[in-house]
Design a protein around this motif. Structure first.
Motif, mmCIF file in Angstrom:
data_model
loop_
_atom_site.group_PDB
_atom_site.id
_atom_site.type_symbol
_atom_site.label_atom_id
_atom_site.label_comp_id
_atom_site.label_asym_id
_atom_site.label_seq_id
_atom_site.Cartn_x
_atom_site.Cartn_y
_atom_site.Cartn_z
ATOM 1 N N PRO A 171 0.845 -1.208 0.000
ATOM 2 C CA PRO A 171 0.000 0.000 0.000
ATOM 3 C C PRO A 171 0.877 1.254 0.000
ATOM 4 N N HIS A 172 0.436 2.234 -0.749
ATOM 5 C CA HIS A 172 1.198 3.477 -0.804
ATOM 6 C C HIS A 172 0.920 4.357 0.403
ATOM 7 N N SER A 173 -0.235 4.128 1.080
ATOM 8 C CA SER A 173 -0.581 4.911 2.279
ATOM 9 C C SER A 173 -1.492 4.063 3.163
ATOM 10 N N GLY A 174 -1.601 4.553 4.405
ATOM 11 C CA GLY A 174 -2.503 3.847 5.319
ATOM 12 C C GLY A 174 -3.960 3.955 4.888
ATOM 13 N N PHE A 175 -4.345 5.069 4.298
ATOM 14 C CA PHE A 175 -5.719 5.241 3.843
ATOM 15 C C PHE A 175 -6.051 4.298 2.699
ATOM 16 N N SER A 176 -5.078 4.183 1.738
ATOM 17 C CA SER A 176 -5.318 3.274 0.608
ATOM 18 C C SER A 176 -5.384 1.836 1.076
ATOM 19 N N TRP A 177 -4.554 1.540 2.081
ATOM 20 C CA TRP A 177 -4.605 0.190 2.663
ATOM 21 C C TRP A 177 -6.008 -0.069 3.241
ATOM 22 N N TRP A 178 -6.529 0.904 4.010
ATOM 23 C CA TRP A 178 -7.881 0.771 4.585
ATOM 24 C C TRP A 178 -8.950 0.704 3.493
ATOM 25 N N ALA A 179 -8.808 1.539 2.478
ATOM 26 C CA ALA A 179 -9.801 1.591 1.405
ATOM 27 C C ALA A 179 -9.892 0.274 0.665
ATOM 28 N N SER A 180 -8.687 -0.413 0.492
ATOM 29 C CA SER A 180 -8.731 -1.695 -0.212
ATOM 30 C C SER A 180 -9.549 -2.728 0.555
ATOM 31 N N LYS A 181 -9.528 -2.654 1.888
ATOM 32 C CA LYS A 181 -10.314 -3.578 2.693
ATOM 33 C C LYS A 181 -11.778 -3.092 2.820
ATOM 34 N N ALA A 182 -11.961 -1.765 2.963
ATOM 35 C CA ALA A 182 -13.315 -1.226 3.147
ATOM 36 C C ALA A 182 -14.168 -1.419 1.920
ATOM 37 N N SER A 183 -13.561 -1.439 0.743
ATOM 38 C CA SER A 183 -14.355 -1.643 -0.478
ATOM 39 C C SER A 183 -14.982 -3.024 -0.487
ATOM 40 N N GLY B 241 -12.498 5.609 11.145
ATOM 41 C CA GLY B 241 -11.331 6.473 11.409
ATOM 42 C C GLY B 241 -10.295 5.785 12.268
ATOM 43 N N LEU B 242 -10.756 5.039 13.271
ATOM 44 C CA LEU B 242 -9.821 4.293 14.108
ATOM 45 C C LEU B 242 -9.083 3.232 13.299
ATOM 46 N N SER B 243 -9.810 2.595 12.370
ATOM 47 C CA SER B 243 -9.147 1.608 11.502
ATOM 48 C C SER B 243 -8.113 2.290 10.606
ATOM 49 N N ILE B 244 -8.474 3.466 10.082
ATOM 50 C CA ILE B 244 -7.505 4.203 9.231
ATOM 51 C C ILE B 244 -6.248 4.544 10.033
ATOM 52 N N LEU B 245 -6.428 4.986 11.284
ATOM 53 C CA LEU B 245 -5.260 5.289 12.124
ATOM 54 C C LEU B 245 -4.417 4.042 12.359
ATOM 55 N N PHE B 246 -5.120 2.917 12.538
ATOM 56 C CA PHE B 246 -4.382 1.661 12.728
ATOM 57 C C PHE B 246 -3.520 1.354 11.500
ATOM 58 N N PHE B 247 -4.120 1.487 10.305
ATOM 59 C CA PHE B 247 -3.367 1.186 9.077
ATOM 60 C C PHE B 247 -2.244 2.199 8.859
ATOM 61 N N ILE B 248 -2.453 3.435 9.224
ATOM 62 C CA ILE B 248 -1.385 4.442 9.072
ATOM 63 C C ILE B 248 -0.184 4.069 9.932
ATOM 64 N N ARG B 249 -0.426 3.656 11.183
ATOM 65 C CA ARG B 249 0.679 3.277 12.056
ATOM 66 C C ARG B 249 1.361 1.991 11.563
ATOM 67 N N ARG B 250 0.546 1.052 11.045
ATOM 68 C CA ARG B 250 1.101 -0.202 10.554
ATOM 69 C C ARG B 250 1.884 -0.004 9.251
ATOM 70 N N LYS B 251 1.552 1.041 8.514
ATOM 71 C CA LYS B 251 2.217 1.293 7.233
ATOM 72 C C LYS B 251 3.732 1.497 7.439
ATOM 73 N N THR B 252 4.117 2.057 8.540
ATOM 74 C CA THR B 252 5.535 2.329 8.804
ATOM 75 C C THR B 252 6.304 1.068 9.159
ATOM 76 N N ARG B 253 5.596 -0.031 9.423
ATOM 77 C CA ARG B 253 6.262 -1.261 9.845
ATOM 78 C C ARG B 253 6.400 -2.303 8.735
ATOM 79 N N ILE B 254 5.963 -2.011 7.531
ATOM 80 C CA ILE B 254 6.073 -2.964 6.429
ATOM 81 C C ILE B 254 6.990 -2.375 5.372
ATOM 82 N N ASN B 255 7.623 -3.303 4.630
ATOM 83 C CA ASN B 255 8.553 -2.900 3.574
ATOM 84 C C ASN B 255 8.012 -3.312 2.220
ATOM 85 N N GLU B 256 8.349 -2.528 1.171
ATOM 86 C CA GLU B 256 7.842 -2.802 -0.186
ATOM 87 C C GLU B 256 8.420 -4.093 -0.718
ATOM 88 N N ILE B 257 9.653 -4.480 -0.227
ATOM 89 C CA ILE B 257 10.300 -5.684 -0.738
ATOM 90 C C ILE B 257 9.530 -6.941 -0.388
#
Length: 816
Positions: A649-661, A788-804
């Motif tokens: 995911p490029h951002s925490g919001f996009s990560w959340w949006a992929s699941k929310a859809s 919103g709480l889920s989005i915050l969760f994904f934003i914080r988790r975004k910093t812990r994953i690598n693109e590789i």
């Protein structure tokens, strides 16, 4: 559960009738038989009439029947004990088995109570028919009494006329008695003069005898004796004249006495006949008045007992109404105050918690203020509206209570006034009739004594008439013989003069003269001897005449007083007839079946349903739809990985949006399926279809956001807490029973449960028809907050994953 109340006719219930019919005022009363017959025809439940209580108990025990109704053997008998000193209630026994099915036991118990109410109305209707039949008999009795009183008044007038005739006859008798007394006094005086004359005649006769004896023995002294004889002859002539005048006076007085005695005899005979007729009429009046007084006293006593029982029943009804409604109203008011206080405290606590979370998440001041305002406004608005609605319902309930109390007071006052007027009138009639009976008894006793005196007077006057007739005959003979005596005295005087002139020829007749003188002396002696008896009889006659005159005056005065009393009796009878006629007119009530129904069931209910809830399924639909959507969210999160992304995911919001859809599509699909299937299969007909669908969609979104966030943050533990939240919502959302019936814990958490707003919003759109917008707003806020709480969760988790970690090969082996 869609329409179980529509299938109650399939619920088996056993009925056992042990009742025995009784006779009630000539009518066969068989309440138990009629009840069993009506239940057998009823379609409310599947009623089966059994003859054996053992069979019914066995069926209840093994679950064949859900209730057994037993009609006891004294059911009809107890219905006839209303007026007994200790009336007995009609007890309808019913037995249920809550262990087999608690809901069925409650349904059948309601049916048994309805049957008991139906029996009460039937028995009350029978009482009403009997009561109005008695009132009709009372009216007829009053009318008959009024007719009899009119006849009494008419008879009183006739008695007054007869008494007037008696008074007139007595006055005439008194006048005749005065004449009779005067004649008796005159007779007494004439008899005294007659006795004096007889004494003088006796004295002269004795002298004549002595002279004749001397003439017969002494011829020498004949000349001197002749001279003396001439003088005695003159005296004899004068005495005979006096005697003749006295006899004529006695004869005249005797004739007058005879005429007065005949008139007195006729008057007393007429008086005796009239008094007998009057005495008979008074006896009939006295008997009729005694019967009338007894009947009026019975009527007054019966009316007072019915009034007391009817007033006690109305007072009990009013007391029950006031106590029940007042207690419930006070309880609800107290609960409302407690609810508002708890809501304010909870609102403050929620605001503090949201503020703390915003600080932990590092939100800006503007963001924090907006979230706090939204939470505060939503909770306060919903709570205030609920409190206002509850307050309005309380006011309506208390107003209805007051109106019911006022109506009962008005009905009781009107009924009390009518019964008091009727009771007062009948009591006055009974008192007047009792006084009339006493006066008639006194008049009857006095008339009996008067009749006895009149009979004695009639007998005495008959004897008096007979005696005066004999006296008149005797004096007539005296008057006739006095003429002869007078002529003889004249001849004697002439003879003595001739003898005085012709002495020689006298000697030859001296012997004859002596013999005649002896005979005359003997007759005069008899007159003297009987004169005292005649004088005594005349004195007794004078005394009797005075007594008759005095009695006539007393009778005349008594007859006048009796005429006044008869007039009062006649007036009283006329007044009594008028009052009885008025009472009969007022008590002539024409009762009909509508009248009996009104007394048997004086009050009824008029139900107006504000909302549209045709069956149990529609009423339960908001609760069951909410539960199914929450269960859907639980099941979906068990199958779907809401955390692992398929690509970097490029951002925490996009990560959340992929699941929310994906979750949003699932919510839309399940909301559509629920709406269409329940409408097509069960026949759900919402008042606002589009609002209903909107509520279903927002409910699914809110539940999905909550469950998704709990699974993201806590994992399997989050699923456990989701189940705990579902359990809390099942008991605290008021989906089945009103929340006021739950304990304090569920009342406290009720405003904080999401399902509270989903159930209320769906009720508004499905049945009530009011706006669901406040509940939609709350659900939208919940969905946004947890998203919103889920989005915050994904934003914080975004910093812990690598693109590789998200190479093409890794993505191909991903299960998501």
């Amino acid at each position: 559960m869609w329409d179980p109340y529509g299938e109650l006719n399939k619920l088996p219930v056993a009925v056992v009738n042990d009742d025995k019919s009784v006779d009630y005022h000539g009518t066969e009363l068989k309440v138990g038989h009629d009840l069993a017959k009506n239940l057998a025809k009823s379609k409310a439940m599947d009623f089966t009439i059994l003859k054996s209580s053992r069979t019914a108990s066995s069926g209840l025990k093994n679950g064949k029947y859900y209730m057994v109704i037993t009609i006891p053997k004294d059911f009809s008998k107890n219905a006839t004990t209303l007026l007994n000193k200790k009336p007995k209630k009609m007890v309808l026994n019913y037995e249920t088995s809550a262990g087999h099915n608690f809901t069925a036991s409650k349904m059948t118990a309601s049916a048994a109570q309805s049957a008991a109410q139906s029996v009460s109305e039937q028995v009350t209707k029978t009482y009403s028919k009997t009561m109005f039949a008695s009132i009709k008999q009372l009216s007829k009795g009053m009318k008959s009494a009024a007719d009899g009183s009119k006849k009494l008044a008419s008879g009183g007038n006739k008695v007054a006329d007869a008494n007037q005739q008696i008074t007139t006859g007595l006055n005439t008798l008194a006048t005749s008695s005065l004449s009779f007394t005067n004649g008796a006094n005159t007779l007494n005086q004439g008899l005294d003069q007659y006795i004096n004359g007889v004494n003088q005649v006796a004295s002269g006769s004795q002298t004549l005898t002595n002279g004749i004896d001397q003439l017969n023995t002494k011829s020498a002294t004949l000349a001197s004796g002749v001279s003396k004889l001439a003088a005695g002859s003159s005296s004899l002539s004068s005495g005979l004249d006096t005697y003749t005048n006295g006899v004529n006076s006695v004869n005249t007085a005797a004739n007058n006495l005879n005429s007065g005695a005949s008139a007195l005899n006729n008057g007393t005979a007429q008086l005796s006949s009239s008094s007998n007729t009057l005495n008979s009429g008074l006896g009939q009046l006295y008997t009729a008045s005694q019967s009338l007084t007894a009947n009026l006293q019975k009527v007054s006593a019966g009316l007072n007992g019915s009034t007391t029982q009817l007033n006690n029943s109305i007072a009990d009804l009013k007391s029950q109404l006031a106590n029940n409604n007042s207690t419930q109203a006070e309880t609800v008011k107290n609960d409302l105050a407690t609810l508002q206080t708890a809501a304010k405290q909870n609102n403050d606590s929620t605001t503090a918690q949201v503020s703390q979370v915003a600080d932990q998440q590092g939100l800006t001041a503007d963001q924090k203020s907006a979230i706090l305002a939204a939470v505060s406004n939503s909770n306060s608005s919903a709570l205030n509206k609920a409190a206002d609605a509850l307050s309005t319902d309380l006011s309506t309930m208390m107003s209805a209570q007051n109106n019911a109390g006022s109506a009962i007071d008005s009905f009781q006052t009107s009924l009390g006034n009518s019964q008091n007027e009727l009771a007062t009138t009948i009591a006055q009639l009974a008192g007047g009739s009792q006084q009339l009976t006493s006066q008639l008894g006194d008049a009857y006793n006095g008339m009996t004594q008067l009749n006895s005196g009149i009979s004695t007077l009639s007998s005495s006057t008959s004897q008096l008439a007979s005696g005066t007739n004999q006296l008149s005959s005797g004096t007539s003979q005296l008057a006739n013989n006095s003429t002869t005596l007078n002529n003889g005295a004249s001849q004697l005087n002439n003879g003595i003069n001739t003898m005085n002139s012709q002495m020689p020829s006298l000697t030859s007749g001296v012997n004859q003269l002596a013999t005649g003188a002896n005979t005359l002396n003997s007759g005069i002696s008899q007159l003297v001897a009987n004169g005292s008896q005649l004088t005594n009889g005349a004195s007794q006659l004078a005394n009797g005449a005075n007594q008759i005159a005095s009695g006539d005056d007393t009778l005349a005065n008594g007859s006048t007083q009796m005429g006044s009393g008869i007039t009062q009796i006649t007036n009283g009878n006329q007044t009594l007839a008028k009052q009885l006629a008025n009472g009969a007119k007022k008590s002539n009530i024409k009762a009909s079946n509508l009248t009996y129904d009104q007394i048997a069931k004086p009050t009824t209910t008029k139900h107006k349903e504000r909302d549209s809830a045709p069956n149990n399924g529609t009423g339960m639909a908001p609760y069951m739809m909410s539960v199914s959507l929450f269960v859907g969210a639980l099941a979906f999160n068990l199958m779907f990985d809401g955390y692992t992304p398929r690509k970097y995911p490029h951002s925490g919001f996009s990560w959340w949006a992929s699941k929310a859809s994906v979750t949003g599509l699932f919510v839309l699909a399940e909301s559509t399926a629920i709406f269409l299937l329940v409408s097509a299969i069960d026949g759900l007909d919402p008042v606002h279809p589009f609002a209903t669908f909107g509520m279903l969609f927002l409910t699914g979104l809110a539940f999905m956001a909550i469950v998704h966030w709990l699974n993201l943050v806590l994992g399997k533990v989050g699923s456990f807490f989701s189940m705990i939240l579902l359990v809390f919502q099942l008991g605290g959302s008021a989906g089945t029973y009103p929340i006021q019936l739950s304990n304090h814990f569920f009342n406290s958490i009720h405003p904080w449960l999401p399902m509270t707003y989903t159930v209320n919003g769906l009720r508004q759109s499905l049945m009530i028809g009011d706006s669901s917008l406040p509940d939609m707003t709350v659900l939208l806020i919940i969905a946004l907050v947890f998203s919103g709480l889920s989005i915050l969760f994904f934003i914080r988790r975004k910093t812990r994953i690598n693109e590789i970690d998200f190479t093409k090969e890794a993505a191909e082996h991903s299960i998501v």
